[in-house]
Design a protein around this motif. Structure first.
Motif, PDB file in Angstrom:
ATOM      1  N   ALA A 139      -5.536  46.330  55.220  1.00  0.00           N
ATOM      2  CA  ALA A 139      -6.159  45.006  55.365  1.00  0.00           C
ATOM      3  C   ALA A 139      -7.657  45.089  55.097  1.00  0.00           C
ATOM      4  N   ARG A 140      -8.203  43.956  54.601  1.00  0.00           N
ATOM      5  CA  ARG A 140      -9.667  43.895  54.413  1.00  0.00           C
ATOM      6  C   ARG A 140     -10.329  43.877  55.792  1.00  0.00           C
ATOM      7  N   ARG A 141     -11.410  44.612  55.927  1.00  0.00           N
ATOM      8  CA  ARG A 141     -12.081  44.775  57.208  1.00  0.00           C
ATOM      9  C   ARG A 141     -13.305  43.856  57.343  1.00  0.00           C
ATOM     10  N   ASP A 142     -13.968  43.611  56.166  1.00  0.00           N
ATOM     11  CA  ASP A 142     -15.216  42.825  56.193  1.00  0.00           C
ATOM     12  C   ASP A 142     -14.996  41.466  56.838  1.00  0.00           C
ATOM     13  N   GLY A 143     -15.880  41.112  57.751  1.00  0.00           N
ATOM     14  CA  GLY A 143     -15.795  39.780  58.356  1.00  0.00           C
ATOM     15  C   GLY A 143     -14.860  39.728  59.548  1.00  0.00           C
ATOM     16  N   ASN A 517      -3.042  40.117  57.814  1.00  0.00           N
ATOM     17  CA  ASN A 517      -3.105  41.079  56.703  1.00  0.00           C
ATOM     18  C   ASN A 517      -4.070  40.638  55.594  1.00  0.00           C
ATOM     19  N   PRO A 518      -5.351  40.375  55.932  1.00  0.00           N
ATOM     20  CA  PRO A 518      -6.270  39.830  54.927  1.00  0.00           C
ATOM     21  C   PRO A 518      -6.406  40.764  53.721  1.00  0.00           C
ATOM     22  N   GLY A 519      -6.376  40.167  52.538  1.00  0.00           N
ATOM     23  CA  GLY A 519      -6.515  40.954  51.306  1.00  0.00           C
ATOM     24  C   GLY A 519      -5.188  41.369  50.712  1.00  0.00           C
ATOM     25  N   VAL A 520      -4.096  41.285  51.496  1.00  0.00           N
ATOM     26  CA  VAL A 520      -2.777  41.673  50.984  1.00  0.00           C
ATOM     27  C   VAL A 520      -2.080  40.414  50.436  1.00  0.00           C
TER      28      VAL A 520
END
Ligand SMILES: Cc1cc2nc3c(=O)[nH]c(=O)nc-3n(C[C@H](O)[C@H](O)[C@H](O)COP(=O)(O)OP(=O)(O)OC[C@H]3O[C@@H](n4cnc5c(N)ncnc54)[C@H](O)[C@@H]3O)c2cc1C
Length: 523
Positions: A139-143, A517-520
């Motif tokens: 997953a994206r971590r930023d933010g 699951n941000p970014g997926v």
């Protein structure tokens, strides 16, 4: 068998083995062998990022014993099991480790965990078996205030069986063999046997639209799903109330293949069959890949499919046939097909006779039952061999697609050339067909090449070229591995800008704060 996989290899840690001497001899004929086996010592992870308040709120839902922040728990849920994932893990790169692992025991706890995640803006990665090969667990971590792996390991119930309608409702954390064992108590089977069967989970199969080795007979996983329960940040949704329905678009299809980006699948109702009394797998030899593929098409279009139907191309056939003890002897060439039949003795015998007659008519030569027995015995072993090859300095990876029969050869040639040209001599490219439809089939490629100095970079370059070739020939970017983060750059090529906007619109509806699951999947 342990269900916790080795952190830098595939599968049961007890089954990790060096390349057998005979196989090593064979590999040395083609590639330079350099031992790179990594020692799995203690590994230091980046410190976790979650505040005490978040950890306390998570623990209030599942109990403190089910909120894990120790290094080993986080390490075992870092990424999936693609070759790039393994290469990064072997290099000690654990930068994608989740901050914590939480283990809910039922739907209500999952729903409550999502409320905590939204309140604190924590990213949530649903974790089933951890066998993703497309970057679906990164997953994206930023933010975000941190990343939590939501491990479904405690949700392993058979919630209901309807032996009259032949359906069963399963919890998402059941691994393939566990689900089959529970169904076997009722004389039933799901019939879903992907190569990752021993470790992958029911929820993962649904979330990725998986397809198994017996798809010709039982169907791909999404075709077996009758109903779903999903916990989303916007609230629960329960889909599938009848065997067929005209109540608008089929929303089950929105959540099948949603890869944790829309919510957590907490129950799956599947169609089940009676356990087969008999299983027989026949080998057939074709003079060429095209002749074998034409025969598959004939069977599919005559609606005369066996339970298992696979065809290896010339390279894969030659490699499978080589006996390392008699290197130097020639293989008899051609392409090997396996046709497997499962069911009652009467059904097996009738279908086997009908299929065999068609194959003989079309020019196949029988190879008897020995190739089928060999395939059954080794059907889940290839991922262990990949690790042993990596240990010996040989890069091994796979990719897959599907296309219409009329374009199969074009896609096969384009992807094979893209891989061979980018990896250079002495790379080997093998292919097989293992999922067929009336209108087309999947192509599954395996490559082997010397690792060289930058194995990861070389593979990513080859994969990019292969994906471009897939798109250029009009094939799908994935037949059964899903999108994850790895295939996302090509998603718009497949579904168009409006399609991407529809995916985003659904995400806004079910996950307005974007914690799932941000970014997926969703660009
Ligand atoms: C060696 C090997 C062989 C493979 N062979 C096959 C094959 O033959 N056929 C095939 O189809 N695939 C195959 N795969 C790919 C992989 O096994 C499948 O994608 C599988 O369905 C993933 O299941 P999982 O439980 O491991 O999911 P995970 O890897 O844990 O998760 C996969 C994705 O689904 C999401 N997810 C997981 N559970 C849920 C849930 N309950 N709710 C919502 N989202 C969820 C995750 O967040 C992630 O994005 C193979 C992989 C490997 C490494």
């Amino acid at each position: 068998m342990s269900l916790e996989m080795h952190p830098t290899r595939w599968g049961d840690p007890a089954r990790a083995a060096a390349l057998p001497d005979t196989a090593r001899g064979l590999v040395e004929l083609v590639f330079p062998v350099t031992d790179r086996r990594v020692a799995d010592g203690p590994v230091l992870l980046p410190a976790h990022d979650l505040s005490d308040l978040v950890l306390r709120d998570l623990a209030a839902v599942v109990g403190p014993e089910h909120v894990l922040t120790d290094d080993e728990s986080r390490r075992l849920r870092t990424r999936g099991k693609s070759t790039p994932d393994l290469l990064r893990a072997r290099a000690g790169d654990l930068s994608d480790a989740p901050d914590a692992v939480v283990r809910p025991s039922n739907h209500d706890e999952v729903q409550a965990l999502l409320e905590v995640a939204v309140r604190h803006r924590v990213a949530v990665v649903p974790f089933g078996g951890g066998t993703s090969v497309v970057g679906g667990l990164v997953a994206r971590r930023d933010g975000y205030a941190g990343v939590v792996s939501l491990d479904l390991v405690r949700m392993k119930g058979l919630l209901a069986v309807d032996p009259v309608s032949m359906t069963a409702t399963l919890e998402p954390g059941l691994r393939g063999p566990e689900a089959e064992a529970l169904l076997a108590e009722h004389g039933l089977t799901l019939g879903h046997f992907p190569q990752s069967f021993e470790f992958a989970s029911i929820g993962g199969f649904a979330a990725t639209r998986s397809s198994g080795q017996s798809s010709a007979g039982y169907g791909r996983f999404d075709a077996l799903v009758d109903g779903l329960v999903v916990a989303t940040p916007a609230g629960p949704i329960e889909l599938g109330h009848a065997p067929a329905s005209a109540a608008g678009p089929d929303l089950r299809q929105v959540f099948l293949g949603s890869e944790g980006a829309y919510g957590v699948i907490t129950a799956v109702t599947v169609r089940v069959r009676a356990r087969p009394e008999q299983k027989v797998y026949d080998g057939w030899r074709w003079p060429s890949f095209d002749a074998g593929a034409d025969a598959m098409r004939t069977l599919a279009q005559a609606q005369l499919l066996p339970t298992v139907l696979r065809l290896s191309d010339e390279n894969e056939t030659a490699l499978n046939l080589v006996d390392p003890d008699s290197i130097g002897g020639s293989s008899s060439g051609g392409c090997l097909m396996i046709a497997g039949f499962e069911g009652t003795p009467a059904a097996v015998s009738a279908r086997r006779a009908a299929v065999s007659a068609v194959l003989e008519d079309l020019g196949a030569e029988t190879s008897g039952e020995e190739p089928g027995r060999k395939w059954v015995a080794g059907r889940f072993d290839a991922p262990y061999l990949r690790d042993s090859m990596l240990d010996a300095g040989v890069l091994v990876e796979t990719l897959e697609t599907a296309t219409y029969w009329s374009r199969l050869r074009r896609t096969y040639d384009a992807v094979s050339s893209a891989l061979t040209e980018t990896l250079g001599e002495p790379a080997m490219v093998l292919c097989h067909v293992s999922h067929v439809y009336e209108t087309g089939a999947s192509l599954y490629f395996t490559v082997a090449a010397p690792e060289g100095d930058d194995a990861l970079g070389r593979w990513l370059g080859a994969k990019r070229a292969a994906m471009d070739a897939i798109v250029a020939t009009g094939a799908t970017i994935t037949h059964h591995h899903a999108v994850g983060t790895d295939h996302q750059p090509w998603l718009e090529d497949e579904i168009g800008a409006v399609g991407v906007e529809v995916l985003r619109a659904v995400k806004r509806a079910v996950d307005p704060s974007g914690v799932m699951n941000p970014g997926v999947l969703v660009p």
